[in-house]
Design an enzyme around this catalytic site. Structure first.
Site, short mmCIF file in Angstrom:
data_model
loop_
_atom_site.label_atom_id
_atom_site.label_comp_id
_atom_site.label_asym_id
_atom_site.label_seq_id
_atom_site.Cartn_x
_atom_site.Cartn_y
_atom_site.Cartn_z
N ALA A 35 -46.55 -15.90 8.38
CA ALA A 35 -45.66 -15.76 9.54
C ALA A 35 -46.26 -14.71 10.47
O ALA A 35 -45.61 -13.73 10.85
CB ALA A 35 -44.23 -15.41 9.12
N GLY A 39 -48.65 -7.81 15.09
CA GLY A 39 -48.97 -6.71 14.16
C GLY A 39 -50.09 -7.13 13.21
O GLY A 39 -51.08 -6.41 13.03
N HIS A 40 -49.93 -8.30 12.61
CA HIS A 40 -50.98 -8.80 11.70
C HIS A 40 -52.30 -8.97 12.46
O HIS A 40 -53.37 -8.65 11.94
CB HIS A 40 -50.58 -10.16 11.12
CG HIS A 40 -49.35 -10.15 10.26
ND1 HIS A 40 -48.18 -10.76 10.65
CD2 HIS A 40 -49.11 -9.63 9.04
CE1 HIS A 40 -47.27 -10.63 9.70
NE2 HIS A 40 -47.80 -9.93 8.71
N GLN A 64 -43.05 -9.53 -5.78
CA GLN A 64 -42.54 -8.37 -5.06
C GLN A 64 -41.16 -8.62 -4.45
O GLN A 64 -40.65 -7.80 -3.72
CB GLN A 64 -43.54 -7.88 -4.00
CG GLN A 64 -43.73 -8.80 -2.82
CD GLN A 64 -44.92 -8.38 -1.98
OE1 GLN A 64 -46.06 -8.45 -2.41
NE2 GLN A 64 -44.65 -7.93 -0.76
N ASP A 153 -45.62 -0.49 7.00
CA ASP A 153 -45.17 -0.36 5.61
C ASP A 153 -45.84 0.89 5.04
O ASP A 153 -46.78 0.82 4.25
CB ASP A 153 -45.56 -1.62 4.84
CG ASP A 153 -44.93 -2.86 5.46
OD1 ASP A 153 -43.78 -3.15 5.14
OD2 ASP A 153 -45.58 -3.50 6.31
N MET A 187 -42.87 -4.84 15.05
CA MET A 187 -42.93 -6.29 14.79
C MET A 187 -42.84 -6.52 13.29
O MET A 187 -43.41 -5.77 12.51
CB MET A 187 -44.23 -6.85 15.31
CG MET A 187 -44.33 -6.64 16.79
SD MET A 187 -45.14 -8.03 17.52
CE MET A 187 -44.75 -7.70 19.22
N SER A 189 -42.12 -9.99 10.34
CA SER A 189 -41.79 -11.41 10.13
C SER A 189 -40.28 -11.56 9.98
O SER A 189 -39.72 -12.60 10.32
CB SER A 189 -42.49 -11.93 8.88
OG SER A 189 -43.88 -11.66 8.97
#
Ligand code: AMP
Length: 283
Positions: A35, A39-40, A64, A153, A187, A189
């Site tokens: 997704a 950011g990715h 997870q 994260d 941002m 998902s």
């Protein structure tokens, strides 16, 4: 421009990376759950600055997710992800199925201490075991020179650094700044789950965090500043605040005014849980 090579088996991944190594290429990895958003893609750009070849893994890692979490409804959109990776110039997408990553009888779990204690772990007790186990597997499968992880994260980034240090995994971990929308919302998902009303509330999270971090830098009392931040989030419309906490930036131990710090938060909007964090400059 042709798209990335897509492989879904560890054997094919290793064969391709072996060929690149023979040609003398460095390999950078970007682990994701798909997704893909800007950011990715920013991580892919950083990876391409560091290495001649960029491998992006797309794997929604079941270990997870707790049984109560959103594994089944987590957004999956491989065709669109591959388009985005082609535009970004990534070379390979590793898209294993669950059976390829966790063969029948799989029984190993990596549990990192140190920075994994508290914060997310207080609310998602097995989350970082799942992350550490899958990241270790990905690193052993691809053997990249470096890997890029987002500061979005932040606790995860610290846990992955600790994992590599403790297990002598020869992978350089590169932290990448959080990409935000024009309102400062990080941002994610999971933002796709938010209604228009919730989106407007979600955009207050970064504002409250930045303001609280500035107050801490200017000498505010820690307990009252984080307490007020949690109340401000509830007033803004968040249903529940899991935590707002100031920590030392590297170890995630107790915050100290003379060291760089991080202010981290997790809060709920309806059934969606958002996390974010900002830097606290030392006084
Ligand atoms: P995920 O697909 O959510 O597991 O995230 C994959 C990687 O992208 C992780 O290293 C995240 O920290 C990173 N990432 C997610 N959102 C952002 C963002 N807004 N800015 C920068 N990196 C991000």
């Amino acid at each position: 421009m042709s798209g990335p090579i897509v492989v879904d088996s560890v054997a094919a991944l290793r064969a391709q990376i072996r060929d690149w190594r023979r040609e003398g290429f460095k390999v950078a990895m970007v682990p994701t759950m798909g997704a893909l958003h800007d950011g990715h893609i920013s991580l892919v750009r950083i990876a391409l600055e560091r290495a001649e070849r960029c491998v992006v893994s797309i794997f929604v890692n079941p270990t997870q997710f707790a049984p109560t979490e959103d594994l089944d409804k987590y957004p999956r959109q491989l065709a669109r992800d591959l388009d985005r990776l082609r535009e970004a110039g990534a070379h390979l997408a590793f898209t294993p199925g669950v059976a390829e990553m966790y063969r029948p009888g799989f029984a190993t779990r990596i549990s990192v201490g140190g920075p994994s204690s508290g914060l997310e772990t207080d609310f998602r007790p097995t989350f970082f075991d799942g992350v550490a186990t899958v990241v270790a597997k990905l690193f052993l499968q691809a053997a990249p020179d470096c890997a890029v992880f987002g500061e979005k994260d932040y606790q995860q980034l610290c846990v992955v650094r600790q994992l590599c240090r403790d297990l002598d995994l020869p992978v350089e971990i590169i932290g990448a700044p959080t990409v935000r929308d024009s309102h400062g919302l990080a941002m994610s998902s999971r933002n796709a789950y938010l209604s228009e009303t919730e989106l407007a509330i979600a955009r207050k999270l970064n504002v409250v965090l930045r303001q609280t971090a500035a107050e801490l830098t200017s000498g505010a009392d820690e307990a009252s500043a984080v307490g007020e931040a949690a109340q401000a989030l509830v007033r803004a419309g968040f249903r529940k605040v899991d935590y707002v906490a100031a920590r030392e930036a590297v170890t995630l131990g107790p915050w100290r005014r003379d060291r760089d710090g991080r202010l981290l938060a997790a809060a709920w909007l309806g059934t969606t849980r958002l996390i974010d964090n900002v830097e606290i400059l030392s006084a």
